[in-house]
Design a protein around this motif. Structure first.
Motif, PDB file in Angstrom:
ATOM      1  N   GLY A  70       0.833  -1.204   0.000  1.00 31.71           N
ATOM      2  CA  GLY A  70       0.000   0.000   0.000  1.00 31.71           C
ATOM      3  C   GLY A  70       0.867   1.253   0.000  1.00 31.71           C
ATOM      4  O   GLY A  70       0.694   2.153  -0.827  1.00 31.71           O
ATOM      5  N   SER A  71       1.847   1.296   0.916  1.00 30.97           N
ATOM      6  CA  SER A  71       2.731   2.467   1.005  1.00 30.97           C
ATOM      7  C   SER A  71       3.488   2.669  -0.303  1.00 30.97           C
ATOM      8  O   SER A  71       3.577   3.785  -0.821  1.00 30.97           O
ATOM      9  CB  SER A  71       3.753   2.277   2.144  1.00 30.97           C
ATOM     10  OG  SER A  71       3.166   2.626   3.369  1.00 30.97           O
ATOM     11  N   VAL A  74       1.083   3.663  -3.354  1.00 26.65           N
ATOM     12  CA  VAL A  74       0.591   5.039  -3.227  1.00 26.65           C
ATOM     13  C   VAL A  74       1.728   6.031  -3.499  1.00 26.65           C
ATOM     14  O   VAL A  74       1.548   7.014  -4.222  1.00 26.65           O
ATOM     15  CB  VAL A  74      -0.016   5.274  -1.828  1.00 26.65           C
ATOM     16  CG1 VAL A  74      -0.267   6.751  -1.595  1.00 26.65           C
ATOM     17  CG2 VAL A  74      -1.297   4.500  -1.672  1.00 26.65           C
ATOM     18  N   THR A  75       2.906   5.726  -2.959  1.00 19.87           N
ATOM     19  CA  THR A  75       4.033   6.634  -3.150  1.00 19.87           C
ATOM     20  C   THR A  75       4.456   6.700  -4.621  1.00 19.87           C
ATOM     21  O   THR A  75       4.667   7.791  -5.165  1.00 19.87           O
ATOM     22  CB  THR A  75       5.231   6.183  -2.282  1.00 19.87           C
ATOM     23  OG1 THR A  75       4.808   6.187  -0.915  1.00 19.87           O
ATOM     24  CG2 THR A  75       6.404   7.112  -2.449  1.00 19.87           C
ATOM     25  N   ILE A 213       6.439   8.549   1.929  1.00 18.54           N
ATOM     26  CA  ILE A 213       6.393   7.291   2.683  1.00 18.54           C
ATOM     27  C   ILE A 213       5.973   7.538   4.128  1.00 18.54           C
ATOM     28  O   ILE A 213       5.243   6.765   4.730  1.00 18.54           O
ATOM     29  CB  ILE A 213       7.801   6.611   2.673  1.00 18.54           C
ATOM     30  CG1 ILE A 213       8.173   6.154   1.274  1.00 18.54           C
ATOM     31  CG2 ILE A 213       7.849   5.462   3.660  1.00 18.54           C
ATOM     32  CD1 ILE A 213       7.763   4.761   0.935  1.00 18.54           C
ATOM     33  N   THR A 216       1.177  10.292   7.263  1.00 20.74           N
ATOM     34  CA  THR A 216       0.250   9.443   7.999  1.00 20.74           C
ATOM     35  C   THR A 216      -1.181   9.956   7.990  1.00 20.74           C
ATOM     36  O   THR A 216      -2.097   9.331   7.453  1.00 20.74           O
ATOM     37  CB  THR A 216       0.700   9.320   9.473  1.00 20.74           C
ATOM     38  OG1 THR A 216       2.073   8.982   9.505  1.00 20.74           O
ATOM     39  CG2 THR A 216      -0.113   8.265  10.180  1.00 20.74           C
ATOM     40  N   MET A 219      -3.185  10.243   4.841  1.00 20.77           N
ATOM     41  CA  MET A 219      -3.414   8.912   4.265  1.00 20.77           C
ATOM     42  C   MET A 219      -4.552   8.202   4.989  1.00 20.77           C
ATOM     43  O   MET A 219      -5.450   7.628   4.374  1.00 20.77           O
ATOM     44  CB  MET A 219      -2.134   8.067   4.355  1.00 20.77           C
ATOM     45  CG  MET A 219      -0.994   8.556   3.500  1.00 20.77           C
ATOM     46  SD  MET A 219      -1.402   8.617   1.752  1.00 20.77           S
ATOM     47  CE  MET A 219      -1.864  10.318   1.572  1.00 20.77           C
ATOM     48  N   ARG A 238      -4.201   0.241   2.818  1.00 24.58           N
ATOM     49  CA  ARG A 238      -3.700   0.802   4.068  1.00 24.58           C
ATOM     50  C   ARG A 238      -2.194   0.990   3.939  1.00 24.58           C
ATOM     51  O   ARG A 238      -1.525   0.183   3.309  1.00 24.58           O
ATOM     52  CB  ARG A 238      -4.020  -0.131   5.229  1.00 24.58           C
ATOM     53  CG  ARG A 238      -3.563   0.397   6.580  1.00 24.58           C
ATOM     54  CD  ARG A 238      -3.756  -0.617   7.666  1.00 24.58           C
ATOM     55  NE  ARG A 238      -5.164  -0.726   8.081  1.00 24.58           N
ATOM     56  CZ  ARG A 238      -5.548  -1.368   9.191  1.00 24.58           C
ATOM     57  NH1 ARG A 238      -4.654  -1.962   9.973  1.00 24.58           N
ATOM     58  NH2 ARG A 238      -6.823  -1.442   9.501  1.00 24.58           N
ATOM     59  N   THR A 239      -1.667   2.071   4.501  1.00 27.46           N
ATOM     60  CA  THR A 239      -0.216   2.279   4.468  1.00 27.46           C
ATOM     61  C   THR A 239       0.408   1.774   5.766  1.00 27.46           C
ATOM     62  O   THR A 239      -0.296   1.532   6.750  1.00 27.46           O
ATOM     63  CB  THR A 239       0.128   3.766   4.312  1.00 27.46           C
ATOM     64  OG1 THR A 239      -0.392   4.465   5.430  1.00 27.46           O
ATOM     65  CG2 THR A 239      -0.445   4.338   3.027  1.00 27.46           C
TER      66      THR A 239
END
Lengths: 286, 251
Positions: A70-71, A74-75, A213, A216, A219, A238-239
Motif C-alpha cells: 500500500g505504502s 501510493v508513493t 512514505i 500518515t 493517508m 492501508r499504508t
C-alpha cells in the motif's frame, strides 16, 4: 584576559553535548522500536510478518505485506503524478515566468509545505473522495487513487522548490553558451540546464519520496484503511504509517509488538531513502 | 565600402540607466576589431548587443540599429536564433558544458538538427583542428570538457562556435582568465581565423589590442570616444582621453 579562550572552550564542549544528545535520541528511538518489535519477531517469525498478506490481529495473523505494498504503490503513483508537474513548475518559475509572477508564486508554493497534513486530508476527504466515488461508481471513494492524488499535491511544493533552486544554481554561463550557439530557449533548458541540475532534481525527488512514505494523517483520512492488497487503484488500502495510527490505541501484547515491527520497517525504509539522497547530494558537491 | 556589421546611434538602457549613448560604428569584414576601455565603460554591453545576448536580461531596452550585412538584427521579423547562429560568441570565463569534448563541439550542429554521425564526426574534427586543439584531444574526445586546462577549455569554446559556421565571432575578454602562454596561442588562433571570419574582441589588455587587431575602438562612460586603425589609435590618438588611457594615465 583568559575569558576569550575560556568561552571558546566551554562553547565547544556545549555544542558537542547538544550534538551528542541529538544522536543519543536517535539511537534511543531505534533501540526502543527494535525492543518493541522483538516479541512479534520471535513469536510470529520475521518471514511471516514481512511476507504475510493476512493481517487479522484477532486471529494472530500479522502479515504486513499488504501495508508495505500500500505504502509503495501510493508513493509511486504520487511520484508519477508529482514529478513531471513539479519539474515543469520549477522550469517555469526558474526560466519562463516573468520575475513579477515568480516572486509571488515561489513563496506561495513554499507556503504549501507548511500546511498541516490533516488539512490536506480534510480537503481530500470532502472534495476528492466523493468525486472519485462518483467516477468509479462504487464505495466511498476512499482509495489508493485518492491517497495518491493527495500525496502528489503534498510533495509537489518540496520537489518544485528544491528543483527550482538547483536550476537557478546552474551558472548563467552555460545557458548563455548554449544560446550563443544558436540553441533555442527550450533547447538550452532541455540539453544544458536540466542535465546540469539533474542531481539536484533527483535529490528533490528522493526527499519528496521520503516525505510521501512517512505521511500518515492525510493517508488515514482518504485511503480507506483496509489491510488488504488493493485489487485496483480505486480500491481502498492501508499504508504502513496508517497501520500504526489506526490500531495502536487498542493494541496490546503481540499485536502491539507487530505494530512496532511496522514502525521498524518504516524506519529502515526511510533511512534507506534518506541515505540515498545524502549520497547523491554528496556526490554533487565533489 | 560595405561593412560586415554596423551600428547606428545605438543606445542601451538597464532600466532607466543609460549604458551606451549613440554608438555609430562599422565593423570591417575579415578583420579583427578590438574594443578597449576601462571597466564599466560599456564595451561588453556593446558586444553583447551584436548577437542579441542582452535579450536574456530583463528590464533592458535599446534604441538605434544593429546591421548585419545591411539587415537590422533587431527588426521584428528577425529570428534571434538565426542571428546567434551567424554571430557566435566566446565568453570571458571558458564555459564548456559539463559534457564530453565531442558533445561540446557537436552541440551547436545538433541543436540545428544535424544528427548524422559521420557528418558530426567530420564537423567536430574540422572545428577542433581550426581551433588548434585537435592534436591535444583527438584520443580523448569522450573526456569531459571540464577536465581540460583553462587555455584548452577556451579553445574548445572557440571550436564549439566554429562548428556552427558563424560569419562573425564575438570574443568577450577571451584571455583574461588565461596564463600568458595560453593567451599567446589564442591570439595566434585569432590571426588564423580572420581569413574566414570577422572577429570583434573586447579586451582589457591594450598590448593585446595592439598585437592582434586592425581596428580599435576606445569606449569611455558609454561613449565611443575614438575609433580608427589600431596603429593610429596607439601612435597618434586624436582625443586627449584616448591618449591618457593608452599611456596609462587612468583606467
Amino acid at each position: 584576559m583568559m575569558s576569550r579562550y575560556f568561552v571558546d572552550r566551554i562553547s565547544r564542549r556545549l555544542v558537542l553535548c547538544f550534538g551528542t544528545v541529538a544522536f543519543l535520541i536517535l539511537i534511543f528511538i531505534a533501540v526502543f522500536i527494535l525492543k518493541g518489535s522483538l516479541p512479534a519477531l520471535e513469536e510470529v517469525g520475521i518471514v511471516d510478518i514481512l511476507f504475510g498478506t493476512k493481517w487479522y490481529p484477532s486471529h494472530e495473523a500479522f502479515g504486513i505485506l499488504a501495508m508495505f505494498a500500500g505504502s509503495v504503490i501510493v508513493t509511486l503513483l504520487a511520484l508519477v503524478m508529482a514529478v513531471p508537474l513539479s519539474v515543469g513548475c520549477a522550469i517555469f518559475l526558474a526560466e519562463v515566468a516573468p520575475r513579477r509572477i515568480s516572486n509571488i508564486a515561489r513563496p506561495a508554493i513554499e507556503l504549501l509545505v507548511g500546511i498541516p497534513s490533516v488539512v490536506y486530508g480534510l480537503v481530500g476527504m470532502v472534495v476528492l473522495c466523493p468525486f472519485i466515488a462518483h467516477l468509479s461508481g462504487t464505495g466511498s471513494g476512499s482509495s489508493v487513487m485518492a491517497a495518491a492524488i493527495v500525496l502528489a499535491i503534498m510533495i509537489l511544493p518540496t520537489i518544485t522548490s528544491i528543483s527550482e533552486d538547483s536550476l537557478r544554481a546552474v551558472p548563467t554561463l552555460y545557458k548563455e553558451g548554449a544560446l550563443a550557439l544558436g540553441a533555442t530557449h527550450w533547447q538550452a533548458i532541455h540539453h544544458v540546464l536540466l542535465p546540469a541540475s539533474r542531481q539536484g532534481i533527483v535529490t528533490a525527488v528522493i526527499l519528496g519520496t521520503g516525505r510521501a512514505i512517512g505521511e500518515t494523517m492525510a493517508m488515514v483520512m482518504v485511503i480507506g484503511n483496509s489491510p488488504i492488497l488493493p485489487a485496483n487503484i480505486f480500491a481502498p488500502a492501508r499504508t504502513l504509517t496508517g497501520n500504526i495510527a489506526v490500531e495502536i490505541a487498542a493494541a496490546t501484547g503481540i499485536h502491539e509488538s507487530a505494530l512496532f515491527v511496522t514502525g521498524l520497517v518504516l524506519f529502515i525504509l526511510i533511512m534507506i531513502i534518506n541515505s540515498l539522497g545524502f549520497i547523491i547530494c554528496r556526490r554533487k558537491n565533489d | 565600402m560595405e561593412f560586415k556589421m554596423q551600428t547606428r546611434k545605438l543606445e542601451f538602457y538597464y532600466g532607466k540607466v543609460r549604458a551606451l549613448s549613440k554608438i555609430t560604428m562599422g565593423i570591417e569584414e575579415h578583420q579583427i576589431t578590438a574594443l578597449i576601455g576601462p571597466s564599466g565603460c560599456g564595451k561588453t554591453t556593446f558586444l553583447r548587443l551584436l548577437n542579441r545576448m542582452n535579450d536574456v536580461i530583463s528590464g533592458t531596452h535599446l534604441a538605434g540599429d544593429v546591421l548585419l550585412d545591411g539587415q537590422n538584427i533587431y527588426a521584428p521579423q528577425v529570428d534571434v536564433v538565426e542571428v546567434r547562429k551567424r554571430v557566435g560568441m566566446v565568453f570571458q570565463q571558458p564555459n564548456p558544458f559539463p559534457k564530453s569534448i565531442y558533445a561540446n563541439v557537436a552541440f551547436g550542429p545538433r541543436m540545428l538538427g544535424l544528427n548524422n554521425k559521420a557528418k558530426l564526426d567530420e564537423v567536430v574534427e574540422r572545428s577542433l583542428r581550426a581551433a588548434a586543439l585537435w592534436d591535444e584531444v583527438k584520443d580523448n574526445l569522450g573526456k569531459s570538457g571540464m577536465l581540460l586546462s583553462g587555455g584548452q577549455q577556451q579553445r574548445l569554446c572557440i571550436a564549439r562556435v566554429l562548428a556552427v559556421e558563424p560569419e562573425v565571432i564575438l570574443m568577450d575578454e577571451p584571455c583574461s582568465a588565461l596564463d600568458p602562454l595560453s593567451t599567446l596561442r589564442i591570439e595566434e588562433l585569432m590571426r588564423d581565423l580572420k581569413t574566414n571570419y570577422t572577429i570583434i574582441i573586447v579586451t582589457h589588455n591594450m598590448q593585446q589590442a595592439a598585437r592582434v587587431s586592425e581596428w580599435t575602438g576606445f569606449f569611455l562612460l558609454g561613449e565611443l570616444v575614438e575609433y580608427n586603425k589600431t596603429g593610429e589609435i596607439f601612435q597618434r590618438p586624436k582625443d586627449k582621453k584616448t591618449e591618457d588611457y593608452i599611456t596609462g594615465r587612468f583606467g
